[in-house]
Design an enzyme around this catalytic site. Structure first.
Site, PDB file in Angstrom:
ATOM      1  CD  GLU A  92      -3.100  -1.071  -0.130  1.00  0.00           C
ATOM      2  OE1 GLU A  92      -2.977   0.043  -0.692  1.00  0.00           O
ATOM      3  OE2 GLU A  92      -3.647  -2.175   0.092  1.00  0.00           O
ATOM      4  CG  HIS A 181      -4.638  -4.894   1.861  1.00  0.00           C
ATOM      5  ND1 HIS A 181      -5.019  -3.703   1.630  1.00  0.00           N
ATOM      6  CD2 HIS A 181      -5.473  -5.297   2.788  1.00  0.00           C
ATOM      7  CE1 HIS A 181      -6.098  -2.989   2.615  1.00  0.00           C
ATOM      8  NE2 HIS A 181      -6.340  -4.221   3.186  1.00  0.00           N
TER       9      HIS A 181
HETATM   10  N1  PCA Z   1      -8.578  -6.780   6.219  1.00  0.00           N
HETATM   11  C1  PCA Z   1      -9.688  -5.511   6.421  1.00  0.00           C
HETATM   12  C2  PCA Z   1      -9.723  -5.235   7.958  1.00  0.00           C
HETATM   13  C3  PCA Z   1      -8.932  -6.505   8.381  1.00  0.00           C
HETATM   14  C4  PCA Z   1      -8.201  -7.151   7.368  1.00  0.00           C
HETATM   15  O1  PCA Z   1      -7.575  -8.183   7.583  1.00  0.00           O
HETATM   16  C5  PCA Z   1      -9.471  -4.414   5.595  1.00  0.00           C
HETATM   17  O2  PCA Z   1      -8.996  -4.419   4.309  1.00  0.00           O
HETATM   18  O3  PCA Z   1      -9.630  -3.374   5.862  1.00  0.00           O
END
Ligand code: PCA
Length: 224
Positions: A92, A181
């Site tokens: 990110e 992510h």
């Molecule tokens: N993903 C969520 C919140 C917790 C997680 O593992 C998100 O992408 O906001």
């Protein structure tokens, strides 16, 4: 670019804080926490990885993170979160000052169009060398990409909040931070990545983040 004097202080803590989230939205597991656990205790560039779980809950997650950063004084904090539907590790670039939840968090809260930090700046960039991390992770054979949005749920909330606390001086001077992510595990749906590949990818990304202070060192406009 080793401009962080605290690295050479005997009092400096040598910790990498690596967080993952608990399962949310009806899922039984969250790969972000499994990856963090798998890397707990690893030594990376003279630092030890400390894994911690954050609750998928607005505000509470940031209170936990603030306490962890204050206690461990990490040189680098990397927060991980699950992003179902993505096919690669997503480095990110930016956290924005908005909470806009599509679903309720694990305490039933669903903030719509509220700020993460009232009066805070619109956004913060990650201070990790995402282009260097991208190259190294791809070289290790793990699917990886730069992402321009961490969404508007708890993950963006945590990325923005982390960068805000570091900018405000919580933790070690010169400490850096960012967010990755990760896709679903095979058991959760498609697209997915095997856990061992995600662990290898995050391990590689962490090594790179510790060895490369900033993408600027690669030259402006480092390509994909
Ligand atoms: N993903 C969520 C919140 C917790 C997680 O593992 C998100 O992408 O906001």
């Amino acid at each position: 670019m080793l401009n962080d004097a605290s690295r050479f202080s005997p009092a400096a803590k040598r910790v990498i804080l690596l967080t993952g989230f608990d399962p949310f939205g009806g899922d039984m597991q969250n790969p972000s926490w499994l990856i963090a656990q798998a890397l707990h205790g690893q030594r990376i560039a003279g630092h030890v990885v400390i894994a911690a779980q954050l609750p998928t809950v607005f505000d509470e997650a940031l209170q936990h993170l603030q306490a962890l950063v204050a206690a461990h004084q990490p040189a680098l904090t990397l927060c991980l979160g699950q992003a179902g539907g993505r096919a690669a590790l997503s480095l990110e670039r930016i956290g924005i000052n908005i909470n806009d939840a599509r679903i309720a968090d694990n305490r039933g809260h669903q903030p719509i169009d509220t700020p993460v930090v009232p009066g805070g700046p619109a956004a913060y960039f990650s201070t990790l060398p995402i282009k260097a991390m991208l190259r190294a992770t791809l070289c290790a054979g793990v699917p990886c990409e730069v992402s321009q949005t961490a969404g508007t749920f708890v993950c963006n909330h945590v990325l923005y909040g982390l960068m805000h606390m570091l900018a405000r001086g919580t933790g070690q001077a010169g400490a850096r931070g960012g967010f990755v992510h990760v896709p679903w595990l095979p058991a959760q749906g498609t697209p997915h990545l095997p856990l061992r590949d995600m662990v290898r990818g995050i391990h590689t990304a962490l090594w790179t983040a510790m060895l490369v202070q900033s993408d600027i060192a690669l030259g402006a406009g480092a390509t994909y």
